[in-house]
Design a protein around this motif. Structure first.
Motif, PDB file in Angstrom:
ATOM      1  N   THR A 277       0.902  -1.230  -0.196  1.00  0.00           N
ATOM      2  CA  THR A 277      -0.179  -0.026  -0.001  1.00  0.00           C
ATOM      3  C   THR A 277       0.847   1.198   0.098  1.00  0.00           C
ATOM      4  O   THR A 277       1.753   1.422   0.747  1.00  0.00           O
ATOM      5  CB  THR A 277      -0.904   0.043   1.214  1.00  0.00           C
ATOM      6  OG1 THR A 277      -1.920  -1.080   0.951  1.00  0.00           O
ATOM      7  CG2 THR A 277      -1.686   1.261   1.457  1.00  0.00           C
ATOM      8  N   PRO A 278       0.841   2.134  -0.931  1.00  0.00           N
ATOM      9  CA  PRO A 278       1.426   3.424  -0.852  1.00  0.00           C
ATOM     10  C   PRO A 278       0.540   4.498  -0.469  1.00  0.00           C
ATOM     11  O   PRO A 278      -0.641   4.393  -0.037  1.00  0.00           O
ATOM     12  CB  PRO A 278       1.493   3.696  -2.602  1.00  0.00           C
ATOM     13  CG  PRO A 278       0.239   3.155  -3.064  1.00  0.00           C
ATOM     14  CD  PRO A 278      -0.077   1.933  -2.135  1.00  0.00           C
ATOM     15  N   ASN A 279       1.127   5.584  -0.037  1.00  0.00           N
ATOM     16  CA  ASN A 279       0.312   6.542   0.288  1.00  0.00           C
ATOM     17  C   ASN A 279       1.323   8.156   0.261  1.00  0.00           C
ATOM     18  O   ASN A 279       2.302   8.045   0.161  1.00  0.00           O
ATOM     19  CB  ASN A 279      -0.096   6.763   2.142  1.00  0.00           C
ATOM     20  CG  ASN A 279      -0.767   7.439   2.489  1.00  0.00           C
ATOM     21  OD1 ASN A 279      -1.902   8.207   1.773  1.00  0.00           O
ATOM     22  ND2 ASN A 279      -0.644   7.821   3.854  1.00  0.00           N
ATOM     23  N   TYR A 280       0.685   9.182   0.703  1.00  0.00           N
ATOM     24  CA  TYR A 280       1.334  10.540   0.431  1.00  0.00           C
ATOM     25  C   TYR A 280       2.267  10.387   1.822  1.00  0.00           C
ATOM     26  O   TYR A 280       1.910   9.823   2.872  1.00  0.00           O
ATOM     27  CB  TYR A 280       0.452  11.773   0.726  1.00  0.00           C
ATOM     28  CG  TYR A 280      -0.912  11.744  -0.356  1.00  0.00           C
ATOM     29  CD1 TYR A 280      -0.443  12.331  -1.627  1.00  0.00           C
ATOM     30  CD2 TYR A 280      -2.114  11.132  -0.119  1.00  0.00           C
ATOM     31  CE1 TYR A 280      -1.215  12.597  -2.690  1.00  0.00           C
ATOM     32  CE2 TYR A 280      -2.869  11.293  -1.051  1.00  0.00           C
ATOM     33  CZ  TYR A 280      -2.542  11.961  -2.510  1.00  0.00           C
ATOM     34  OH  TYR A 280      -3.523  12.103  -3.484  1.00  0.00           O
ATOM     35  N   VAL A 281       3.348  11.136   1.564  1.00  0.00           N
ATOM     36  CA  VAL A 281       4.380  11.176   2.500  1.00  0.00           C
ATOM     37  C   VAL A 281       4.480  12.506   3.665  1.00  0.00           C
ATOM     38  O   VAL A 281       4.902  12.296   4.525  1.00  0.00           O
ATOM     39  CB  VAL A 281       5.701  11.100   2.037  1.00  0.00           C
ATOM     40  CG1 VAL A 281       6.058   9.933   1.312  1.00  0.00           C
ATOM     41  CG2 VAL A 281       6.239  12.172   1.070  1.00  0.00           C
ATOM     42  N   SER A 282       3.890  13.490   3.141  1.00  0.00           N
ATOM     43  CA  SER A 282       3.765  14.453   3.959  1.00  0.00           C
ATOM     44  C   SER A 282       2.156  15.387   3.706  1.00  0.00           C
ATOM     45  O   SER A 282       1.474  15.157   2.739  1.00  0.00           O
ATOM     46  CB  SER A 282       4.644  15.508   3.835  1.00  0.00           C
ATOM     47  OG  SER A 282       4.662  16.183   2.546  1.00  0.00           O
ATOM     48  N   CYS A 304      16.327  -3.387  -4.919  1.00  0.00           N
ATOM     49  CA  CYS A 304      15.411  -2.416  -3.888  1.00  0.00           C
ATOM     50  C   CYS A 304      15.052  -1.032  -4.329  1.00  0.00           C
ATOM     51  O   CYS A 304      13.748  -0.349  -4.425  1.00  0.00           O
ATOM     52  CB  CYS A 304      16.363  -2.482  -2.492  1.00  0.00           C
ATOM     53  SG  CYS A 304      15.324  -1.844  -1.435  1.00  0.00           S
ATOM     54  N   ASP A 305      16.009  -0.266  -4.814  1.00  0.00           N
ATOM     55  CA  ASP A 305      15.947   1.242  -5.351  1.00  0.00           C
ATOM     56  C   ASP A 305      14.849   1.467  -6.319  1.00  0.00           C
ATOM     57  O   ASP A 305      14.196   2.126  -6.504  1.00  0.00           O
ATOM     58  CB  ASP A 305      17.220   1.745  -5.581  1.00  0.00           C
ATOM     59  CG  ASP A 305      18.092   2.154  -4.470  1.00  0.00           C
ATOM     60  OD1 ASP A 305      17.567   2.287  -3.326  1.00  0.00           O
ATOM     61  OD2 ASP A 305      19.508   2.111  -4.753  1.00  0.00           O
ATOM     62  N   GLN A 306      14.832   0.160  -7.141  1.00  0.00           N
ATOM     63  CA  GLN A 306      14.068   0.103  -8.394  1.00  0.00           C
ATOM     64  C   GLN A 306      12.718   0.080  -7.761  1.00  0.00           C
ATOM     65  O   GLN A 306      11.837   0.743  -8.438  1.00  0.00           O
ATOM     66  CB  GLN A 306      14.400  -1.220  -9.247  1.00  0.00           C
ATOM     67  CG  GLN A 306      13.562  -0.883 -10.751  1.00  0.00           C
ATOM     68  CD  GLN A 306      13.926  -2.097 -11.553  1.00  0.00           C
ATOM     69  OE1 GLN A 306      14.955  -3.160 -11.099  1.00  0.00           O
ATOM     70  NE2 GLN A 306      13.315  -2.243 -12.603  1.00  0.00           N
ATOM     71  N   ILE A 307      12.260  -0.768  -6.879  1.00  0.00           N
ATOM     72  CA  ILE A 307      10.937  -1.078  -6.228  1.00  0.00           C
ATOM     73  C   ILE A 307      10.521   0.424  -5.782  1.00  0.00           C
ATOM     74  O   ILE A 307       9.413   0.808  -6.094  1.00  0.00           O
ATOM     75  CB  ILE A 307      10.924  -2.049  -5.211  1.00  0.00           C
ATOM     76  CG1 ILE A 307      11.434  -3.568  -5.653  1.00  0.00           C
ATOM     77  CG2 ILE A 307       9.554  -2.244  -4.601  1.00  0.00           C
ATOM     78  CD1 ILE A 307      11.664  -4.267  -4.589  1.00  0.00           C
ATOM     79  N   LEU A 308      11.260   1.203  -4.910  1.00  0.00           N
ATOM     80  CA  LEU A 308      10.990   2.191  -4.326  1.00  0.00           C
ATOM     81  C   LEU A 308      10.802   3.321  -5.217  1.00  0.00           C
ATOM     82  O   LEU A 308       9.867   4.117  -5.138  1.00  0.00           O
ATOM     83  CB  LEU A 308      12.114   2.659  -3.214  1.00  0.00           C
ATOM     84  CG  LEU A 308      11.747   3.474  -2.254  1.00  0.00           C
ATOM     85  CD1 LEU A 308      10.318   3.225  -1.383  1.00  0.00           C
ATOM     86  CD2 LEU A 308      12.897   3.715  -1.334  1.00  0.00           C
ATOM     87  N   GLY A 309      11.644   3.507  -6.313  1.00  0.00           N
ATOM     88  CA  GLY A 309      11.491   4.290  -7.255  1.00  0.00           C
ATOM     89  C   GLY A 309      10.481   4.302  -8.170  1.00  0.00           C
ATOM     90  O   GLY A 309       9.915   5.220  -8.746  1.00  0.00           O
ATOM     91  N   MET A 310       9.706   3.229  -8.321  1.00  0.00           N
ATOM     92  CA  MET A 310       8.583   3.025  -9.030  1.00  0.00           C
ATOM     93  C   MET A 310       7.287   4.020  -8.434  1.00  0.00           C
ATOM     94  O   MET A 310       6.485   4.298  -9.091  1.00  0.00           O
ATOM     95  CB  MET A 310       8.106   1.673  -9.264  1.00  0.00           C
ATOM     96  CG  MET A 310       8.672   0.773 -10.300  1.00  0.00           C
ATOM     97  SD  MET A 310       7.951  -0.317 -11.237  1.00  0.00           S
ATOM     98  CE  MET A 310       6.456   0.251 -11.939  1.00  0.00           C
ATOM     99  N   PHE A 311       7.421   4.291  -7.214  1.00  0.00           N
ATOM    100  CA  PHE A 311       6.527   4.984  -6.755  1.00  0.00           C
ATOM    101  C   PHE A 311       7.002   6.396  -6.417  1.00  0.00           C
ATOM    102  O   PHE A 311       6.251   7.487  -6.582  1.00  0.00           O
ATOM    103  CB  PHE A 311       6.107   4.450  -5.318  1.00  0.00           C
ATOM    104  CG  PHE A 311       5.233   3.081  -5.675  1.00  0.00           C
ATOM    105  CD1 PHE A 311       3.737   2.981  -5.518  1.00  0.00           C
ATOM    106  CD2 PHE A 311       6.079   1.856  -5.664  1.00  0.00           C
ATOM    107  CE1 PHE A 311       3.274   1.926  -5.865  1.00  0.00           C
ATOM    108  CE2 PHE A 311       5.189   0.707  -6.048  1.00  0.00           C
ATOM    109  CZ  PHE A 311       3.785   0.637  -5.944  1.00  0.00           C
TER     110      PHE A 311
END
Length: 317
Positions: A277-282, A304-311
């Motif tokens: 689940t993604p969400n707004y960070v601030s 790992c960076d690739q996964i995070l970077g997709m969002f």
């Protein structure tokens, strides 16, 4: 037209040759789910079984986001396409029918206008500075919207602020129910309401009750989050859909390889209520992220960076 996978499975099981091939693929998918290593001959047998389906309806079937028995349909899809998950996490195709081909829930705006005219509109008029509050009031005009929103909010806030932890699985299921069963005209208003101040931004960030649905006590590694997702048929399917519809393209003027922002937003909404689940960070920006970190990823840091970077760094999204 593509059939849905449940109908295609029934058709296949009634044919002895197709039935035998399908049973081989079920065993292949089961081995993969249990992370059992397949020897060379077994891998060849699995690939041959997939090829033997040829142009059958089972090989080309799809599922719908709002269908009954969705999980069963997705299990069939990944049984037939288990070889697609051989790669790291670039799932090759979405199991969902193209949004343009799906029957959308349509809001009757004339009916909504009639409802509004019969209400005291001073409350809505006063929400001009907080579009997220206004979106909530509009949701309250729909019995289904307010009921399903109340359902997930009550589940996701249970245990919050005490020593008990919330039931994240039930919270996620409630969120998926809301985003699948309520017309998008309501859900998009609530999730993507435009904000000019932090009060509005805070309401938007808390739409999905992040204390339960999004955050853990400590941030897990993103690779662990991905593993949790790939073990779940719905999450794996939503991730495949997200990768297909939100694939960034630096050479494209709109930043999207599919040139369809609406499909990307719909795919993003589909990720809410899954282990990823993604969400707004601030409260002060529209930046979004997963709740995970790539620290201590060792030689898998790039993945790992690739996964995070997709969002986090996705121009299309």
């Amino acid at each position: 037209p593509r059939s849905d996978c449940i109908a295609a499975e029934q058709q296949c099981l009634s044919d002895s040759t197709c039935n035998a091939t399908y049973r081989i693929l079920e065993n292949c998918a089961l081995a993969k789910t249990r992370l059992l290593p397949l020897d060379h001959d077994s891998r060849v047998r699995c690939l041959n079984a997939e090829l033997d389906l040829g142009n059958s309806s089972l090989l080309h079937c799809r599922c719908h986001r709002r269908m009954k028995r969705q999980e069963h349909c997705l299990r069939i899809f990944w049984t037939v396409h288990s070889s697609m998950t051989d790669g790291y996490f670039n799932l090759e195709t979405s199991p969902y029918e193209n949004p343009a081909n799906e029957e959308h829930w349509k809001t009757d705006y004339n009916k909504l206008a009639a409802l509004l005219s019969g209400k005291d509109c001073s409350q809505l008029a006063g929400d001009a500075t907080n579009p997220c509050l206004k979106a909530t009031h509009v949701c309250n005009l729909s019995k289904k919207c307010v009921r399903l929103r109340t359902d997930y909010a009550s589940i996701c806030t249970r245990g919050a602020g005490s020593e008990d932890t919330c039931d994240r699985r039930k919270c996620h299921r409630g969120l998926r129910n809301f985003f699948e069963k309520v017309p998008e005209e309501f859900t998009k208003r609530i999730l993507f309401c435009p904000c000019q101040d932090e009060l509005c931004g805070e309401r938007r960030r808390k739409t999905i009750v992040p204390d339960c649905s999004f955050q853990y006590h400590t941030k897990p590694n993103c690779l662990w989050l991905l593993d949790s997702c790939l073990e779940d048929h719905i999450c794996k399917s939503r991730l495949a859909d997200f990768q297909q519809n939100c694939q960034p393209a630096d050479t494209s003027p709109d930043g999207c390889s599919q040139h369809n922002h609406a499909a990307c937003l719909q795919a993003y909404m589909g990720m809410i209520g899954t282990p990823m689940t993604p969400n707004y960070v601030s409260n002060s920006s529209v930046e979004i992220s997963l709740w995970c970190t790539c620290e201590s990823s060792g030689n898998q840091k790039e993945k790992c960076d690739q996964i995070l970077g997709m969002f986090e760094n996705n121009k299309c999204l």
